[in-house]
Design an enzyme around this catalytic site. Structure first.
Site, PDB file in Angstrom:
ATOM      1  N   ARG A 172       0.838  -1.196   0.000  1.00  0.00           N
ATOM      2  CA  ARG A 172       0.000   0.000   0.000  1.00  0.00           C
ATOM      3  C   ARG A 172       0.872   1.244   0.000  1.00  0.00           C
ATOM      4  NH1 ARG A 172      -3.366  -2.445  -1.502  1.00  0.00           N
ATOM      5  NH2 ARG A 172      -5.541  -2.629  -0.908  1.00  0.00           N
TER       6      ARG A 172
ATOM      7  N   GLU B  65      -3.234   7.613  -5.640  1.00  0.00           N
ATOM      8  CA  GLU B  65      -3.335   6.847  -6.885  1.00  0.00           C
ATOM      9  C   GLU B  65      -4.453   7.392  -7.755  1.00  0.00           C
ATOM     10  OE1 GLU B  65      -3.593   2.661  -6.018  1.00  0.00           O
ATOM     11  OE2 GLU B  65      -1.686   2.674  -4.955  1.00  0.00           O
TER      12      GLU B  65
ATOM     13  N   HIS C 262      -0.638  -0.329  -9.687  1.00  0.00           N
ATOM     14  CA  HIS C 262      -1.367  -1.171  -8.724  1.00  0.00           C
ATOM     15  C   HIS C 262      -1.837  -2.473  -9.402  1.00  0.00           C
ATOM     16  CE1 HIS C 262      -3.791  -0.900  -4.740  1.00  0.00           C
ATOM     17  NE2 HIS C 262      -3.529  -2.163  -5.037  1.00  0.00           N
TER      18      HIS C 262
HETATM   19  N1  NAI Z   1      -0.654  -4.503  -4.762  1.00  0.00           N
HETATM   20  C1  NAI Z   1      -1.756  -5.207  -4.704  1.00  0.00           C
HETATM   21  O1  NAI Z   1      -2.480  -5.298  -5.688  1.00  0.00           O
HETATM   22  C2  NAI Z   1      -2.101  -5.926  -3.448  1.00  0.00           C
HETATM   23  C3  NAI Z   1      -1.737  -5.419  -2.237  1.00  0.00           C
HETATM   24  N2  NAI Z   1      -2.071  -6.088  -1.097  1.00  0.00           N
HETATM   25  C4  NAI Z   1      -1.651  -5.505   0.179  1.00  0.00           C
HETATM   26  O2  NAI Z   1      -0.789  -6.414   0.823  1.00  0.00           O
HETATM   27  C5  NAI Z   1      -1.067  -6.410   2.198  1.00  0.00           C
HETATM   28  C6  NAI Z   1      -0.673  -7.732   2.793  1.00  0.00           C
HETATM   29  O3  NAI Z   1      -1.506  -8.771   2.296  1.00  0.00           O
HETATM   30  P1  NAI Z   1      -1.538 -10.218   2.966  1.00  0.00           P
HETATM   31  O4  NAI Z   1      -0.178 -10.765   3.040  1.00  0.00           O
HETATM   32  O5  NAI Z   1      -2.579 -10.988   2.254  1.00  0.00           O
HETATM   33  O6  NAI Z   1      -2.055  -9.827   4.406  1.00  0.00           O
HETATM   34  P2  NAI Z   1      -1.844 -10.617   5.778  1.00  0.00           P
HETATM   35  O7  NAI Z   1      -2.834 -10.085   6.710  1.00  0.00           O
HETATM   36  O8  NAI Z   1      -1.799 -12.079   5.506  1.00  0.00           O
HETATM   37  O9  NAI Z   1      -0.400 -10.155   6.230  1.00  0.00           O
HETATM   38  C7  NAI Z   1      -0.102  -8.909   6.774  1.00  0.00           C
HETATM   39  C8  NAI Z   1       0.999  -9.124   7.786  1.00  0.00           C
HETATM   40  O10 NAI Z   1       1.428  -7.855   8.263  1.00  0.00           O
HETATM   41  C9  NAI Z   1       1.772  -8.034   9.616  1.00  0.00           C
HETATM   42  N3  NAI Z   1       1.852  -6.765  10.325  1.00  0.00           N
HETATM   43  C10 NAI Z   1       0.827  -6.074  10.880  1.00  0.00           C
HETATM   44  N4  NAI Z   1       1.308  -4.984  11.509  1.00  0.00           N
HETATM   45  C11 NAI Z   1       2.646  -5.001  11.347  1.00  0.00           C
HETATM   46  C12 NAI Z   1       3.685  -4.138  11.763  1.00  0.00           C
HETATM   47  N5  NAI Z   1       3.443  -3.040  12.499  1.00  0.00           N
HETATM   48  N6  NAI Z   1       4.962  -4.438  11.405  1.00  0.00           N
HETATM   49  C13 NAI Z   1       5.209  -5.556  10.669  1.00  0.00           C
HETATM   50  N7  NAI Z   1       4.263  -6.425  10.261  1.00  0.00           N
HETATM   51  C14 NAI Z   1       2.992  -6.136  10.587  1.00  0.00           C
HETATM   52  C15 NAI Z   1       0.691  -8.944  10.144  1.00  0.00           C
HETATM   53  O11 NAI Z   1       1.098  -9.585  11.326  1.00  0.00           O
HETATM   54  C16 NAI Z   1       0.531  -9.919   8.995  1.00  0.00           C
HETATM   55  O12 NAI Z   1       1.321 -11.072   9.185  1.00  0.00           O
HETATM   56  C17 NAI Z   1      -2.572  -6.129   2.266  1.00  0.00           C
HETATM   57  O13 NAI Z   1      -2.929  -5.512   3.483  1.00  0.00           O
HETATM   58  C18 NAI Z   1      -2.824  -5.228   1.107  1.00  0.00           C
HETATM   59  O14 NAI Z   1      -2.799  -3.894   1.533  1.00  0.00           O
HETATM   60  C19 NAI Z   1      -2.719  -7.273  -1.128  1.00  0.00           C
HETATM   61  C20 NAI Z   1      -3.091  -7.824  -2.312  1.00  0.00           C
HETATM   62  C21 NAI Z   1      -2.865  -7.176  -3.568  1.00  0.00           C
HETATM   63  O1  AKG Z   2      -8.404  -4.701  -6.568  1.00  0.00           O
HETATM   64  C1  AKG Z   2      -7.207  -4.733  -6.815  1.00  0.00           C
HETATM   65  O2  AKG Z   2      -6.722  -5.099  -7.895  1.00  0.00           O
HETATM   66  C2  AKG Z   2      -6.256  -4.324  -5.715  1.00  0.00           C
HETATM   67  C3  AKG Z   2      -5.942  -5.476  -4.862  1.00  0.00           C
HETATM   68  C4  AKG Z   2      -5.419  -5.028  -3.572  1.00  0.00           C
HETATM   69  O3  AKG Z   2      -4.746  -4.050  -3.454  1.00  0.00           O
HETATM   70  C5  AKG Z   2      -5.767  -5.816  -2.384  1.00  0.00           C
HETATM   71  O4  AKG Z   2      -6.333  -6.903  -2.522  1.00  0.00           O
HETATM   72  O5  AKG Z   2      -5.456  -5.343  -1.278  1.00  0.00           O
END
Ligand code: NAI
Ligand code: AKG
Length: 524
Positions: free
Chosen positions: A229, A258, A276
């Site tokens: 993010r 964005e 993104h």
């Molecule tokens: N670029 C894109 O299109 C996408 C971006 N994302 C982003 O990726 C992020 C992570 O996704 P997932 O791995 O599925 O989520 P998740 O919930 O499985 O992992 C997030 C991790 O961050 C850790 N965390 C929380 N606070 C923290 C801190 N202060 N310091 C260090 N670690 C901390 C949590 O303990 C957790 O293990 C999402 O929140 C989303 O914003 C997700 C999917 C697509």
């Molecule tokens: O909708 C999308 O492609 C963005 C995905 C994403 O950022 C998320 O799943 O957190």
């Protein structure tokens, strides 16, 4: 007819079950395009483009659920959703692999200058010496945030022969051992990693976790990646260290704003960017759309949702076990509220027997929502009941007890109000259903449904007859009647059930008798 608004582009294959449901009308338009119809929608499905704000909740007065086809819910005001009683769900694992692969592609591209080299060759240049890269092999990769995506990246990095450093304050020892990594401090990660990638949600604690000061602690020549993010890497801090040459390069899929407009980061040759795209694969889009579609269908069908952000997560099996108590609790809250028309300070719920082994917090919220729903004029449900109770100065608590009152399961609610307390006990008997088995100090046994009359009176000859006569004079048929007393000639209660609601003149006439202490009409 149920109305569902899909306000961001989503895989139509994933949405198909919603589109096929005869009782559901799906509108695929942006929020601005349906501004005058917003009050009609029961469900809203979004990706990251739609900003689901307090203002939007105020306009969507019929909204019950928001489904986020993706992971990050930072575009949804969760507090406002909770306040408005709207359930928020996401699709937590449908895009994990795609985002991990994208991050890996960005990392390889960054260290081998692939995007820059691509542009030059297409401009008829052949400048091999300008694009000497760096191997991933043997480098230390620092992963901040070791959840689903962080974990998948670690698996791939290991195959590439990289050393892995992890910082995640919530990483359990078990999970770290299972993936074969060890958790270190943020400072250890910063000082030892050659490449750092962030995979946390954007929350208060992670906003700017990499900033001017923390980036200064990293190795000179570090590479930074953000495919999570915008804002997790503070853009001003990154620009500072790109300008002074401390950071060798950055790969960004996400931005503080964005699309990025007039963003200085776009001017650096050693910064590579994508719009993104982390989750933008056919597979991920199908997965997340299918996941939220199924969840929203389940929810609209009264079934449990498994990935709610603001409700306890229940499996189908658990939900089936909870359901009878959920309905009983809701009715008990409603009965108490109707019997106690005074300001209330405290609601204390106690669970006994088999019900105590279930997710009681959910049942407590159901009881509170039944209680508050009968006294406030806004929508109250399990999502916002706790918040509304607190706002109105009503404290609530739940307790599990090992008491044995002889029932297989027992819910007891004690409500403390202005000069009046009230106690109600209920149980659920398999195959028979809900029973109310106690009111204050009285044992009683009635089915909580329909139109009821609760009368407190003196245990004297003739009282029951007088009540029957008044009802008869009003041509009101008594469906069922239960009585209870503490001792002969003392206080007693009656609970009568009717086929239709009673009018106030009748209850006032009954209440006027000397040996009748109080009369409460209850409609369930
Ligand atoms: N670029 C894109 O299109 C996408 C971006 N994302 C982003 O990726 C992020 C992570 O996704 P997932 O791995 O599925 O989520 P998740 O919930 O499985 O992992 C997030 C991790 O961050 C850790 N965390 C929380 N606070 C923290 C801190 N202060 N310091 C260090 N670690 C901390 C949590 O303990 C957790 O293990 C999402 O929140 C989303 O914003 C997700 C999917 C697509
Ligand atoms: O909708 C999308 O492609 C963005 C995905 C994403 O950022 C998320 O799943 O957190």
């Amino acid at each position: 007819m149920i109305h569902v608004l899909v306000s961001d582009s989503m895989s139509s294959e994933g949405l198909q079950p919603l589109l096929d449901a005869a009782h559901i009308n799906v509108v695929q338009k942006k929020v601005e395009e349906v501004d005058h119809e917003l009050h009609l929608f029961d469900a809203l499905l979004v990706r990251s483009a739609t900003k689901v704000t307090e203002e939007l909740f105020e306009k969507m007065t019929n909204l019950k659920i928001v489904g986020r086809a993706g992971v990050g819910v930072d575009n949804i005001d969760i507090e406002a959703a909770t306040k408005h009683g709207v359930v928020v769900i996401n699709a937590p694992n449908g895009n994990t692999i795609s985002t991990a692969e994208h991050t890996f592609a960005m990392m390889a591209s960054l260290l081998r200058h692939i995007p820059q080299a691509n542009v030059t060759v297409k401009s008829n240049e052949w400048n091999r010496s300008a694009f000497v890269g760096t191997e991933l092999y043997g480098k230390s990769l620092g992963i901040i945030g070791f959840g689903r995506i962080g974990g998948e990246i670690a698996k791939r990095a290991r195959v590439f022969g990289m050393n892995i450093l992890v910082f995640d304050p919530f990483l359990t020892k078990d999970r770290a051992e299972k993936i074969g990594v060890s958790n270190c401090t943020l400072d250890e990660l910063l000082t030892n990693a050659d490449i750092i990638t962030v995979h946390t949600p954007l929350i208060k604690e992670t906003r700017g976790i990499l900033n001017k000061e923390t980036i200064a602690k990293t190795k000179k020549g570090v590479y930074l990646l953000n495919c999570a993010r915008g804002g997790i890497i503070d853009e001003a801090g990154l620009i500072h260290h790109l300008e002074n040459g401390h950071v060798a390069g950055a790969a960004l899929d996400v931005f503080e704003v964005e699309p990025p407009v007039n963003n200085k980061l776009l001017k650096f040759d050693n910064v590579i960017v994508t719009p993104h795209l982390g989750a933008s694969t056919k597979e991920a889009q199908l997965n997340v759309a299918a996941q939220v579609t199924q969840e929203v269908l389940n929810f609209l069908d009264g079934k449990p949702v498994t990935s709610s952000i603001n409700l306890p997560t229940l499996t189908k099996e658990l939900f089936d076990k909870i359901q009878p108590f959920y309905h009983l609790a809701k009715k008990m809250g409603n009965i108490v509220s109707q019997c106690m028309k005074v300001p209330v300070q405290e609601v204390a719920i106690q669970y006994e027997g088999s019900v105590a082994e279930l997710e009681t917090s959910f049942i407590t919220k159901a009881l509170l929502s039944g209680f508050l729903g009968a006294r406030v004029d806004i929508t109250v449900n399990e999502v916002n009941a706790g918040m509304i109770a607190k706002e109105r100065g009503i404290s609530f608590s739940e307790k599990i007890t090992s008491n044995n009152s002889g029932y297989e399961n027992l819910l007891e609610v004690k409500v403390f109000g202005d000069n009046q307390n009230f106690v109600l006990r209920g149980t659920h008997v398999p195959h028979y259903g809900e029973r109310i088995v106690g009111i204050n100090d009285f044992n009683i046994d009635f089915y909580p449904t329909g139109h009821l009359l609760y009368i407190q009176h003196q245990d004297k000859p003739g009282v029951i007859g007088r009540v029957g006569k008044v009802l008869g004079d009003h041509e009101v048929n008594i469906a069922t009647m239960q009585v209870g007393r503490k001792e002969k000639g003392g206080e007693a209660i009656m609970m009568l059930a009717f086929d239709r609601p009673l009018d106030d003149t009748l209850t006032s006439q009954l209440a006027a008798y000397d040996d009748i202490v109080s009369v409460k009409s209850i409609d369930l």
